[in-house]
Enzyme design. Sequence first.
Site, PDB file in Angstrom:
ATOM      1  CG  HIS A 194      34.294  45.820 -12.208  1.00  0.00           C
ATOM      2  ND1 HIS A 194      33.726  45.880 -10.954  1.00  0.00           N
ATOM      3  CD2 HIS A 194      35.323  46.708 -12.189  1.00  0.00           C
ATOM      4  CE1 HIS A 194      34.387  46.749 -10.209  1.00  0.00           C
ATOM      5  NE2 HIS A 194      35.359  47.264 -10.939  1.00  0.00           N
ATOM      6  CD1 TRP A 197      37.658  30.387 -16.573  1.00  0.00           C
ATOM      7  CD2 TRP A 197      37.700  29.842 -18.740  1.00  0.00           C
ATOM      8  NE1 TRP A 197      37.354  29.050 -16.676  1.00  0.00           N
ATOM      9  CE2 TRP A 197      37.367  28.684 -18.007  1.00  0.00           C
ATOM     10  CE3 TRP A 197      37.778  29.742 -20.130  1.00  0.00           C
ATOM     11  CZ2 TRP A 197      37.112  27.447 -18.596  1.00  0.00           C
ATOM     12  CZ3 TRP A 197      37.526  28.504 -20.728  1.00  0.00           C
ATOM     13  CH2 TRP A 197      37.200  27.387 -19.969  1.00  0.00           C
ATOM     14  CE  LYS A 244      41.377  26.548 -14.895  1.00  0.00           C
ATOM     15  NZ  LYS A 244      42.116  26.184 -16.133  1.00  0.00           N
ATOM     16  CB  SER A 275      49.903  29.906 -19.618  1.00  0.00           C
ATOM     17  OG  SER A 275      50.143  30.169 -18.255  1.00  0.00           O
ATOM     18  CG  ASN A 327      50.060  31.876 -14.084  1.00  0.00           C
ATOM     19  OD1 ASN A 327      50.209  32.589 -13.102  1.00  0.00           O
ATOM     20  ND2 ASN A 327      48.864  31.447 -14.468  1.00  0.00           N
ATOM     21  CD  GLU A 333      44.103  34.275  -9.977  1.00  0.00           C
ATOM     22  OE1 GLU A 333      44.611  34.154  -8.849  1.00  0.00           O
ATOM     23  OE2 GLU A 333      43.083  34.955 -10.192  1.00  0.00           O
ATOM     24  CE  LYS A 386      46.200  26.259 -13.760  1.00  0.00           C
ATOM     25  NZ  LYS A 386      46.163  27.393 -14.716  1.00  0.00           N
TER      26      LYS A 386
END
EC number: 1.1.1.94
Length: 333
Positions: free
Chosen positions: A31, A12, A105, A252, A254, A280, A189
Amino acid sequence: MINVGIIGAGGWGLALANIFSEKHNVKVWVHSESSYKLLSTSYRNDNYLENIQLNKSIKFTTDVGEAVNDSEIVIIVTPSFAFADACINIEPYISNDQILVSATKGLDRKTGKTMSEVARSIISGDLSILTLSGPSHAEEAAKGVPTAVVVGGEKGVSEYVRDTLTVPPKFRIYNSTDQKGVEIGGALKNIIAIAGGIVDGLKLGDNTKAALITRGLHEIVRFALSKGARIDTMYGLSGIGDLIVTCSSGLSRNNRLGRELAKGKKYQDVIAENHGQVAEGVYATTAAYEYAQKNNIYMPITEAIYNILFNDANIQDTLTELMSKDAKSEGFF
């Protein structure tokens, strides 16, 4: 044209960099040294955005101060577990005349705080802190697929960010003064999306998916209202919009996690197989479940996902239990 600093070079973060670099000067803090070398030489990272070439105008750095200094808008795009550390890292460099935007998120897995609450607890001063959320797969947005999101925060500043960062016709931003609602919709969500992946993995069909999304929205609304958010926000881009896209798409993380859980895998193994990329919903499930238990909020889907993730509950037995609960009114309460 302004300077935009992005803290985080995951999918993202890179997608936002690609979008905003069409209008602005963008500098991305990376990073790891290995990722920095890869991005600064090839302008791509297939672990996050496969087969997507990033704009050559994007600057990459491993110096967080370099990314923050002189940036009018600073956007944090890290996993929720790394968000507090990101705030600590930028705190010495950011000032009150800059705008900080969270594009993460999630909820803090230790405290249950939203990301803006985490930022305000760490960063001193009186700078504006906003939230960017909405239905936005990084893979699609980075390619220029038309995408709409919402920025939540105080009226004047959110309107400024909306107008400044919108990139027609690819990336449209709306604004909202209900920052808490924008954050909660974007975080919770992810829990329902894990359930959506389980539905897909078990091939249960469209009826089940529609029931899940609808009843999942009820849980999000109950949680959000208990936190002082507005119900209309849950019917916007950061609520039902993000819920639909995340529950329905294999893009996604998730949703993909849920599909793998349906095969009998453990969530830790799935994350390891995906180069450590974070789903997440795992962290949000813990935070939301514990909050719901303490505050007597009825969230049966969240409880079911919690038990599957952390108590090794059998998925078929859990589904049977959900569908066998006492009959009740369809209302929120």
